[in-house]
Design an enzyme around this catalytic site. Structure first.
Site, PDB file in Angstrom:
ATOM      1  N   ARG A  27       0.780  -1.008  -0.022  1.00 20.19           N
ATOM      2  CA  ARG A  27       0.165  -0.008  -0.011  1.00 20.19           C
ATOM      3  C   ARG A  27       0.910   1.290   0.024  1.00 20.19           C
ATOM      4  O   ARG A  27       0.255   2.343  -0.229  1.00 20.19           O
ATOM      5  CB  ARG A  27      -0.918   0.064   1.258  1.00 20.19           C
ATOM      6  CG  ARG A  27      -2.060  -1.064   1.175  1.00 20.19           C
ATOM      7  CD  ARG A  27      -2.945  -0.745   2.332  1.00 20.19           C
ATOM      8  NE  ARG A  27      -3.669   0.488   2.302  1.00 20.19           N
ATOM      9  CZ  ARG A  27      -4.777   0.547   1.740  1.00 20.19           C
ATOM     10  NH1 ARG A  27      -5.435  -0.250   1.162  1.00 20.19           N
ATOM     11  NH2 ARG A  27      -5.218   1.990   1.862  1.00 20.19           N
ATOM     12  N   TRP A  71       3.179   6.239   1.791  1.00 19.88           N
ATOM     13  CA  TRP A  71       3.358   6.412   0.597  1.00 19.88           C
ATOM     14  C   TRP A  71       3.224   7.946   0.246  1.00 19.88           C
ATOM     15  O   TRP A  71       2.290   8.612   0.671  1.00 19.88           O
ATOM     16  CB  TRP A  71       2.435   5.809  -0.361  1.00 19.88           C
ATOM     17  CG  TRP A  71       2.567   6.119  -1.787  1.00 19.88           C
ATOM     18  CD1 TRP A  71       3.321   5.474  -2.808  1.00 19.88           C
ATOM     19  CD2 TRP A  71       1.871   6.756  -2.585  1.00 19.88           C
ATOM     20  NE1 TRP A  71       3.321   6.016  -3.795  1.00 19.88           N
ATOM     21  CE2 TRP A  71       2.171   6.886  -4.095  1.00 19.88           C
ATOM     22  CE3 TRP A  71       0.770   7.882  -2.390  1.00 19.88           C
ATOM     23  CZ2 TRP A  71       1.781   7.703  -5.092  1.00 19.88           C
ATOM     24  CZ3 TRP A  71       0.256   8.593  -3.560  1.00 19.88           C
ATOM     25  CH2 TRP A  71       0.802   8.302  -4.794  1.00 19.88           C
ATOM     26  N   ASN A  97      -3.828   7.666   7.515  1.00 15.19           N
ATOM     27  CA  ASN A  97      -3.995   7.415   6.089  1.00 15.19           C
ATOM     28  C   ASN A  97      -5.081   8.495   5.498  1.00 15.19           C
ATOM     29  O   ASN A  97      -5.966   8.840   6.177  1.00 15.19           O
ATOM     30  CB  ASN A  97      -4.564   6.171   5.557  1.00 15.19           C
ATOM     31  CG  ASN A  97      -3.693   5.145   5.900  1.00 15.19           C
ATOM     32  OD1 ASN A  97      -2.280   5.359   6.116  1.00 15.19           O
ATOM     33  ND2 ASN A  97      -3.967   3.758   5.695  1.00 15.19           N
ATOM     34  N   LYS A 472       1.682  -1.512 -18.563  1.00 13.28           N
ATOM     35  CA  LYS A 472       2.075  -2.481 -17.740  1.00 13.28           C
ATOM     36  C   LYS A 472       3.860  -2.357 -17.962  1.00 13.28           C
ATOM     37  O   LYS A 472       4.431  -2.648 -16.804  1.00 13.28           O
ATOM     38  CB  LYS A 472       1.585  -3.819 -18.177  1.00 13.28           C
ATOM     39  CG  LYS A 472       1.524  -4.778 -17.316  1.00 13.28           C
ATOM     40  CD  LYS A 472       0.308  -4.788 -16.689  1.00 13.28           C
ATOM     41  CE  LYS A 472      -0.336  -3.587 -15.642  1.00 13.28           C
ATOM     42  NZ  LYS A 472      -1.557  -3.619 -15.296  1.00 13.28           N
ATOM     43  N   HIS A 491      -0.036   9.753 -38.361  1.00 10.48           N
ATOM     44  CA  HIS A 491      -0.469  11.044 -38.111  1.00 10.48           C
ATOM     45  C   HIS A 491       0.531  11.758 -37.043  1.00 10.48           C
ATOM     46  O   HIS A 491       0.011  12.821 -36.437  1.00 10.48           O
ATOM     47  CB  HIS A 491      -1.685  11.031 -37.533  1.00 10.48           C
ATOM     48  CG  HIS A 491      -2.816  10.612 -38.464  1.00 10.48           C
ATOM     49  ND1 HIS A 491      -3.225  11.266 -39.550  1.00 10.48           N
ATOM     50  CD2 HIS A 491      -3.443   9.459 -38.318  1.00 10.48           C
ATOM     51  CE1 HIS A 491      -4.023  10.554 -40.431  1.00 10.48           C
ATOM     52  NE2 HIS A 491      -4.247   9.635 -39.811  1.00 10.48           N
TER      53      HIS A 491
HETATM   54  C1  F6R Z   1      -1.917  -0.472 -13.287  1.00 11.48           C
HETATM   55  C2  F6R Z   1      -2.713  -0.393 -11.921  1.00 11.48           C
HETATM   56  C3  F6R Z   1      -3.357   1.110 -11.744  1.00 11.48           C
HETATM   57  C4  F6R Z   1      -5.036   0.885 -11.243  1.00 11.48           C
HETATM   58  C5  F6R Z   1      -5.657   2.093 -10.821  1.00 11.48           C
HETATM   59  C6  F6R Z   1      -6.905   2.107 -10.548  1.00 11.48           C
HETATM   60  O1  F6R Z   1      -1.320  -1.822 -13.158  1.00 11.48           O
HETATM   61  O2  F6R Z   1      -2.832  -1.172 -11.126  1.00 11.48           O
HETATM   62  O3  F6R Z   1      -3.371   1.782 -13.001  1.00 11.48           O
HETATM   63  O4  F6R Z   1      -5.412   0.154 -12.190  1.00 11.48           O
HETATM   64  O5  F6R Z   1      -5.041   2.945  -9.928  1.00 11.48           O
HETATM   65  O6  F6R Z   1      -7.304   0.990  -9.625  1.00 11.48           O
HETATM   66  P1  F6R Z   1      -8.370   0.466  -9.207  1.00 11.48           P
HETATM   67  O7  F6R Z   1      -8.755  -0.360 -10.194  1.00 11.48           O
HETATM   68  O8  F6R Z   1      -8.294  -0.089  -7.618  1.00 11.48           O
HETATM   69  O9  F6R Z   1      -9.482   1.583  -8.805  1.00 11.48           O
END
Ligand code: F6R
Length: 594
Positions: A27, A71, A97, A472, A491
């Protein structure tokens, strides 16, 4: 998007906090810290860096404590900005948090009153506000303090000479773990599973007092309330790596099962939502990141199968768009269910009068409380920061929704629905076939590791898959990559093509195949190496440097298979480059700030 854990009970707390924090490291992981109640005070240790950088040998013996993995949002990662925070007198310690939007004003007021701050964070004001308002009743004090906070928070508070933890939540997840002679709190379930599988989810505005043998909860109006105890059936092994080197690889390999589980009990009778209760003549899907790419694929699926017009928006943009008289049935996709942008979008859609449905992987996550209906993907916990199996299961749910809607509005013939269902049922097997070819895919990565820039191209339903492949690769291999509709390269982006700019091209035998072949020819003429992914074809083989084929499926289902190849390409490229695959730099698993 940080992790919180807290414990009060009969056991030594230091080890429990560290273990819980490690389970939450996904997280956030730029700093960590713990606070433990000892003799006549509260011991604090915090550090920039990973949880392993905390010195456990220095922890005092104690039975109550809180921990945090951070974070950064306000203030750079450093020791001073790490949680927990003391008030001036060191009587309280706080972890938080979320984001306190009005912290600057609060800080100014408290500074005038003589409070001295040690960090740049918004979170520290909470400890000082508690000190400023404390009147011998910590519950009443926390209840008062939270009314002064604007923004999102999950908070844990320790007090010296006390064995309880005060907690509060608003728009940031917080879960109580109910044990015997011990109780815990955490921002996420995996931190609790070593000790209990019985949990209570707090609602927005709740304040709770956690003692070793009692939990008391009050709602935002100060009324004592009970929150249901829910049994979690994920065991710890589910949340661990199960022999794979990385969570991401494990989760890629779990996809046949995840698809199977997401289809289970839904393929022939879809009871999750009674769509007939809603006007679904126009659909909007809103989400972020990988979930946004799933939404873009979903648009093609819904328009093709159910013949319903569908628009897709990024959650972070939606709230700033102009409301209109059109009230589309609005689908919010979020694997975590905690993404702040998507939750805000869900609230906004409701405010505008739209009926809403959330597709999420996390039971009782925050988004589920903001919508009319919920459909759970059944991917199991996803720990790797890069979303893999959750993307796949989001698509599965979108296929199921499209089938249901198409049958409801008579735009889909029963026999065609039957054909689609058979294909869906075959998907786990086809994904397995691809996973068994992972060594071939791994070899192809040699062509990518040296590159500074890579293009991913596709058309129609595989255009969003190109976007996802590029995302990815950049997030875990740190290689700049861009997804494009293949017809757009000429383009402008053509100017960037050189012999050292590989192009990953998706070609399946649909109505775009001939055009795609033409595009590939144009790219080949510029000397760029071409890695083609898709259906077998002689001409394509001639034009491309590598061809990775997928099992033959109707084009509608190709995104699931092509994407597995792109996931493996990203994984093995990142592996070759020795990147931190499960915890890419600057990223966190759920993004709970806007
Ligand atoms: C990329 C990734 C992020 C999530 C984005 C939304 O691998 O995991 O781009 O897809 O932060 O997260 P969710 O789906 O949890 O709302």
């Amino acid at each position: 998007m940080c992790g919180i854990v807290g414990y009060t009970g009969i056991n030594s707390v230091g080890d429990i906090l560290l273990r819980g924090l490690k389970r939450l490291e996904y997280r956030g992981y730029d700093s960590a810290g713990v606070a433990i109640v000892e003799n006549d005070g509260i011991y604090l240790q915090k550090t920039k860096g990973r949880i392993r950088d905390l010195d456990e040998d220095e922890f005092p013996y104690g039975n109550v404590g809180i921990g945090h993995t951070r974070w950064a949002t306000h203030g750079k990662p450093c020791d001073e900005n790490s949680h927990p925070f003391y008030d001036c007198a060191g009587e309280f310690a706080v972890v938080h948090n979320g984001i306190i939007d009005n912290f600057v004003t609060i800080k100014e007021e408290l500074t005038k009153k003589g409070h001295e701050f040690t960090s740049e964070t918004d979170s520290e004001v909470i400890a000082h506000l508690i000190e400023d308002n404390y009147d011998d009743d910590l519950v009443a004090t926390v209840q008062k303090v939270v009314t002064k906070l604007k923004g999102s928070y999950a908070i844990c508070v320790l007090q010296k000479n006390s064995h309880r933890i005060l907690i509060a939540r608003n728009q940031s997840p917080l879960v109580i773990g109910v044990g015997v002679d011990e109780n815990l709190v955490a921002s996420d379930v995996p931190a609790l599973l070593d000790y209990t599988n019985e949990v209570k989810y707090l609602e927005d505005g709740d304040v709770a007092e956690i003692c070793s043998n009692e939990v008391r909860i009050w709602d935002s109006l100060g009324n004592a309330v009970e929150r249901e105890t829910v049994e979690i059936d994920w065991d710890l092994e589910d949340a661990e790596k199960g022999g794979y080197e990385h969570y991401m690889l494990k989760e890629i390999y779990e996809q046949p099962k995840a698809i199977h589980d997401s289809l289970l009990g839904r393929l022939f009778e879809f009871n999750d939502v009674d769509f007939k209760r809603y006007d679904t003549s126009f659909i909007r899907i809103i989400s972020c990141g990988t979930s946004y790419h799933a939404a873009l694929v979903g648009k093609y699926i819904i328009e093709e199968i159910a013949k319903i017009p569908c628009t897709v928006e990024l959650a972070s943009e939606y709230r700033y768009s102009s409301p209109s008289d059109l009230l589309p049935f609005t689908i919010l996709i979020s694997q975590s269910g905690e993404t702040a942008d998507t939750i805000v979008a869900a609230k906004e859609a409701k405010l505008r009068g739209c009926k809403t449905l959330a597709i999420t992987n996390v039971i009782n996550s925050s988004i589920t409380r903001e919508v009319n209906e919920v459909i759970y993907t059944q991917a199991g916990p996803e720990i790797g920061v890069a979303a893999t199996k959750t993307f796949t299961t989001q698509l599965i749910v979108l296929y199921l929704i499209a089938l249901e809607l198409g049958l409801n509005n008579n735009k889909l013939l029963r026999e065609d629905a039957q054909e689609y269902r058979s294909e869906l049922r075959r998907l786990p097997r086809y994904v397995k076939v691809l996973l068994d070819r992972s060594e071939q895919i791994r070899k192809v990565c040699k062509k990518l590791v040296e590159a500074d820039d890579i293009f991913f191209v596709g058309r129609n339903i595989n255009y969003p898959v190109a976007l996802e492949g590029a995302l990815k690769l950049k997030e875990i291999a740190y290689i700049h990559s861009a997804g494009y509709p293949a017809g757009e390269l000429k383009h402008g982006p053509f100017a960037l093509l050189t012999e050292s700019t590989p192009v990953v091209a998706i070609l399946v035998k649909d109505h775009t195949f001939e055009k795609m072949l033409g595009n590939i020819g144009e790219i080949a003429a510029r000397g760029s190496p071409i890695i083609a992914v898709g259906d077998h074809d002689k001409e394509l083989k001639k034009l491309s440097d590598e061809l990775i084929t997928i099992p033959s499926v109707p084009p509608m289902f190709s995104p699931i298979l092509v994407n597995v190849v792109l996931q493996l390409l990203a994984y093995y490229t990142a592996y070759e480059l020795d990147c931190s695959i499960d915890k890419p730099r600057n990223l966190a698993k759920s993004v709970t700030v806007e």
